[in-house]
Write a protein that holds these residues in place. Structure first.
Motif, PDB file in Angstrom:
ATOM      1  N   ASP A 265      -8.881-116.614 -63.574  1.00 42.95           N
ATOM      2  CA  ASP A 265      -8.840-115.505 -62.626  1.00 42.95           C
ATOM      3  C   ASP A 265      -9.025-116.096 -61.224  1.00 42.95           C
ATOM      4  O   ASP A 265     -10.122-116.539 -60.860  1.00 42.95           O
ATOM      5  CB  ASP A 265      -9.958-114.510 -62.945  1.00 42.95           C
ATOM      6  N   LEU A 267      -8.295-114.595 -58.159  1.00 40.88           N
ATOM      7  CA  LEU A 267      -8.217-113.633 -57.062  1.00 40.88           C
ATOM      8  C   LEU A 267      -9.105-114.034 -55.891  1.00 40.88           C
ATOM      9  O   LEU A 267      -8.676-114.002 -54.736  1.00 40.88           O
ATOM     10  CB  LEU A 267      -8.604-112.240 -57.553  1.00 40.88           C
ATOM     11  N   ARG A 271      -7.676-115.052 -52.046  1.00 45.09           N
ATOM     12  CA  ARG A 271      -8.013-114.361 -50.802  1.00 45.09           C
ATOM     13  C   ARG A 271      -8.056-115.375 -49.645  1.00 45.09           C
ATOM     14  O   ARG A 271      -7.541-115.115 -48.553  1.00 45.09           O
ATOM     15  CB  ARG A 271      -9.369-113.663 -50.916  1.00 45.09           C
ATOM     16  N   LYS A 295      -5.833-109.345 -65.393  1.00 47.42           N
ATOM     17  CA  LYS A 295      -5.595-108.154 -64.583  1.00 47.42           C
ATOM     18  C   LYS A 295      -5.468-108.480 -63.094  1.00 47.42           C
ATOM     19  O   LYS A 295      -4.582-107.991 -62.401  1.00 47.42           O
ATOM     20  CB  LYS A 295      -6.725-107.150 -64.806  1.00 47.42           C
ATOM     21  N   ASN A 296      -6.345-109.361 -62.599  1.00 38.51           N
ATOM     22  CA  ASN A 296      -6.358-109.660 -61.166  1.00 38.51           C
ATOM     23  C   ASN A 296      -5.132-110.437 -60.707  1.00 38.51           C
ATOM     24  O   ASN A 296      -4.925-110.589 -59.493  1.00 38.51           O
ATOM     25  CB  ASN A 296      -7.630-110.438 -60.808  1.00 38.51           C
ATOM     26  N   GLU A 298      -2.322-109.362 -60.814  1.00 33.79           N
ATOM     27  CA  GLU A 298      -1.437-108.358 -60.226  1.00 33.79           C
ATOM     28  C   GLU A 298      -1.850-108.010 -58.793  1.00 33.79           C
ATOM     29  O   GLU A 298      -1.116-107.322 -58.086  1.00 33.79           O
ATOM     30  CB  GLU A 298      -1.441-107.091 -61.077  1.00 33.79           C
ATOM     31  N   LEU A 299      -3.028-108.487 -58.383  1.00 34.82           N
ATOM     32  CA  LEU A 299      -3.543-108.156 -57.056  1.00 34.82           C
ATOM     33  C   LEU A 299      -3.252-109.285 -56.073  1.00 34.82           C
ATOM     34  O   LEU A 299      -2.971-110.412 -56.455  1.00 34.82           O
ATOM     35  CB  LEU A 299      -5.049-107.892 -57.129  1.00 34.82           C
ATOM     36  N   GLY A 300      -3.347-108.972 -54.801  1.00 34.54           N
ATOM     37  CA  GLY A 300      -3.132-109.973 -53.765  1.00 34.54           C
ATOM     38  C   GLY A 300      -1.690-110.023 -53.288  1.00 34.54           C
ATOM     39  O   GLY A 300      -0.775-109.485 -53.925  1.00 34.54           O
ATOM     40  N   GLN A 301      -1.494-110.688 -52.146  1.00 38.43           N
ATOM     41  CA  GLN A 301      -0.170-110.792 -51.532  1.00 38.43           C
ATOM     42  C   GLN A 301       0.454-112.136 -51.913  1.00 38.43           C
ATOM     43  O   GLN A 301       0.003-113.183 -51.448  1.00 38.43           O
ATOM     44  CB  GLN A 301      -0.284-110.684 -50.005  1.00 38.43           C
TER      45      GLN A 301
END
Length: 567
Positions: A265, A267, A271, A295-296, A298-301
């Motif tokens: 993970d 994420l 950042r 799951k994470n 899918e997050l972030g740019q």
């Protein structure tokens, strides 16, 4: 107490390493009334052919459907076999676990992207893997009839979590030579139980090599056999050869980007990586971990790269401006393509963390400063660029050592020893010998003497009757040669002594006097060249500053330093 034939044993484990460990305990369960509970996978079907097996469902830690099915199987198995055992969890704990799973977002339907990945891998494999016959753990012994040498490796084949009998050539007899190349344990220790299972099988290998220094140290404590440290196979090829083999394409019209490749993970790390990219005007390409849903991810740019095979994977590394990764091979390919890269720890709080692989790799190439302990420092610290001329020197030295192991192992000890005899130190070209006499000090039979040739140079002469062809003289000559020493040269300094009197009493600026004085002040000893009898120069031992005068100033004649080695 029940008799042996009345004892019922239930052997439960996931396929892969857990199942292999259970199977290796065969001496303890083979005479028991037993049955197995494991996943219905190819390795389990192969390994447990003829055994009584209850197949269960996976994944076991994030699927409510599989949990319900496995609970029913467990109930049926326990009652049908009348085993008076308590369930692992009471009803309250089961409800709690189900609720925790339910709170997680259900896994996205990524079958399409995984299917595309599999197709790309298949397309990549077909030109290279032409043998369609698949051997299983049960049929691996057939290889003895067709091959003279079996090589197993590399990567984590000896990680106790994934090891299986085939990876240890467990059922291979003495009909062929067994070699391990760059096997990885991926641990910083083995338990006593793991050692009891694995070490006897590893000791059956004719030649043992591992990928990490940590693995070598672990095994060397457990066996008298020599254990060699070699390079990962990927590092045996440089970028040019990888380009030729895979036909890696360049992204000519692509905006500069940083590449993130993580198994964990990431994420929190991303950042900071995103801020780094914004600061330098870079896009961020992200290769998510495909084997497990995180799951994470899918997050972030980031531009997420899903449809990717080996060729596309290498292209991402080749064309990246820089790389961020927690992957061993992510670090390896960053090295190969000479990228600025940063390495992050993975599962550092886990007692079976795999981070020792990363530590050893970075240490091997003097890049331990690329390990990121605090992600925020990516932005706050001024990062020095990697000295790839230095990395290239270290790579070349390690490649040569790895090639030497391969030739020795495949050629066999006898053939290698004969080759070594043809290359003993007394048969090297004279320009390759500096007359240092180091070979005389390493010889276990004291059969090497330094003698003057017709031009007055010292050169080794070997008593063939006493020589046991151990090769130590040649090895020490190679290790201490100027070429090898320069490969490990870290920094060069220029200096001189500010004291005019010392400079006038010295040569080359009087720097040696200051360096020798510092060593003596630190309770060390100094060896230097001094004139002896009959205008001969020999190395002498200096223990006080008053004795330094005899070793100052240059002596431009042959020196004799043989006696100083053993002191």
């Amino acid at each position: 107490m029940k008799k042996k034939d009345e004892i019922k044993v239930c052997l439960v484990g996931s396929s892969g390493g857990h199942l292999t460990h259970l199977y290796m305990l065969k001496p303890f369960w083979r005479d028991k009334n037993r049955f197995w509970v494991t996943f219905d996978k190819e390795d389990a079907r192969s390994l447990l052919e003829g055994e009584k097996v209850y197949p269960c469902y996976f994944p076991t830690n994030r699927s409510i459907k599989a949990l319900i099915k496995n609970t029913k199987i467990a109930w049926d198995v326990l009652h049908s076999n009348k085993l008076r055992q308590a369930l692992q969890y009471n009803p309250a704990e089961i409800v709690k676990k189900v609720a925790a799973i339910y709170k997680k977002k259900s896994s996205r339907n990524n079958n399409s992207c995984l299917t595309e990945r599999k197709n790309l891998f298949k397309k990549f494999r077909e030109p290279y893997i032409t043998n369609k016959h698949v051997y299983t753990d049960l049929t691996l012994s057939e290889l003895e009839q067709d091959y003279d040498v079996l090589v197993c490796g590399s990567d984590q084949i000896w990680n106790p979590n994934v090891a299986r009998p085939g990876f240890l050539l467990a059922d291979i007899g003495n009909g062929c030579r067994k070699i391990s190349y760059a096997a990885s344990i991926a641990r910083d220790s083995l338990s006593s139980q793991e050692k009891a299972v694995m070490i006897p099988l590893i000791e059956r290998f004719d030649f043992i090599s591992v990928r990490e220094k940590t693995a070598r140290n672990i095994l060397q404590e457990c066996t008298d056999k020599p254990v060699y440290e070699v390079l990962d196979p990927a590092l045996m090829l440089d970028a040019q050869k990888w380009n030729q083999i895979v036909n890696i394409e360049s992204y000519n019209n692509c905006k500069p980007y940083a590449l993130a490749f993580f198994f964990s993970d990431s994420l929190e790390y991303r950042r900071y990586i995103e801020k780094y990219c914004t600061k330098l005007g870079l896009e961020l390409h992200f290769i998510p971990f495909a084997a497990e849903y995180i799951k994470n991810d899918e997050l972030g740019q980031a531009n997420r790269i899903f449809d990717i095979g080996p060729k596309e994977f290498l292209e991402q590394f080749k064309n990246a401006s820089c790389v961020f990764t927690d992957s061993f091979h992510g670090s390896v390919f960053s090295l190969i393509f000479q990228k600025e890269f940063w390495v992050f720890e993975r599962d550092s709080n886990n007692k079976v963390s795999k981070n020792s692989r990363l530590y050893d790799l970075l240490d091997k190439f003097e890049l331990s400063d690329r390990l990121v302990k605090e992600p925020s420092k990516i932005l706050s610290e001024k990062n020095c660029k990697i000295d790839y001329s230095r990395v290239g020197q270290l790579l070349e030295v390690n490649r040569e050592r790895s090639k030497e192991f391969i030739l020795k192992a495949i050629g066999g000890e006898e053939k290698y020893e004969k080759e070594k005899c043809r290359k003993r130190v007394n048969q090297l070209q004279k320009e390759e010998c500096c007359g240092c006499g180091l070979c005389t000090s390493i010889c276990p039979r004291d059969c090497i003497k330094m003698e003057y040739d017709e031009q007055g140079w010292l050169y080794p002469n070997i008593d063939a009757a006493k020589c046991i062809n151990c090769g130590k003289c040649l090895n020490i000559c190679r290790e201490k040669s100027a070429k090898a020493a320069n490969a490990f040269l870290k920094k060069t300094y220029i200096g001189y002594n500010k004291d005019e009197k010392t400079r006038s009493n010295s040569s080359s600026g009087g720097f040696f006097y200051e360096m020798a004085s510092w060593i003596l002040d630190s309770d060390g000893v100094v060896y230097g060249a001094a004139f002896g009898k009959q205008y001969q120069v020999e190395h002498v031992r200096v223990t006080t500053k008053q004795q330094l005068d005899c070793v100052l100033r240059s002596k431009y004649i042959l020196n004799i330093c043989i006696l100083s080695y053993k002191r």
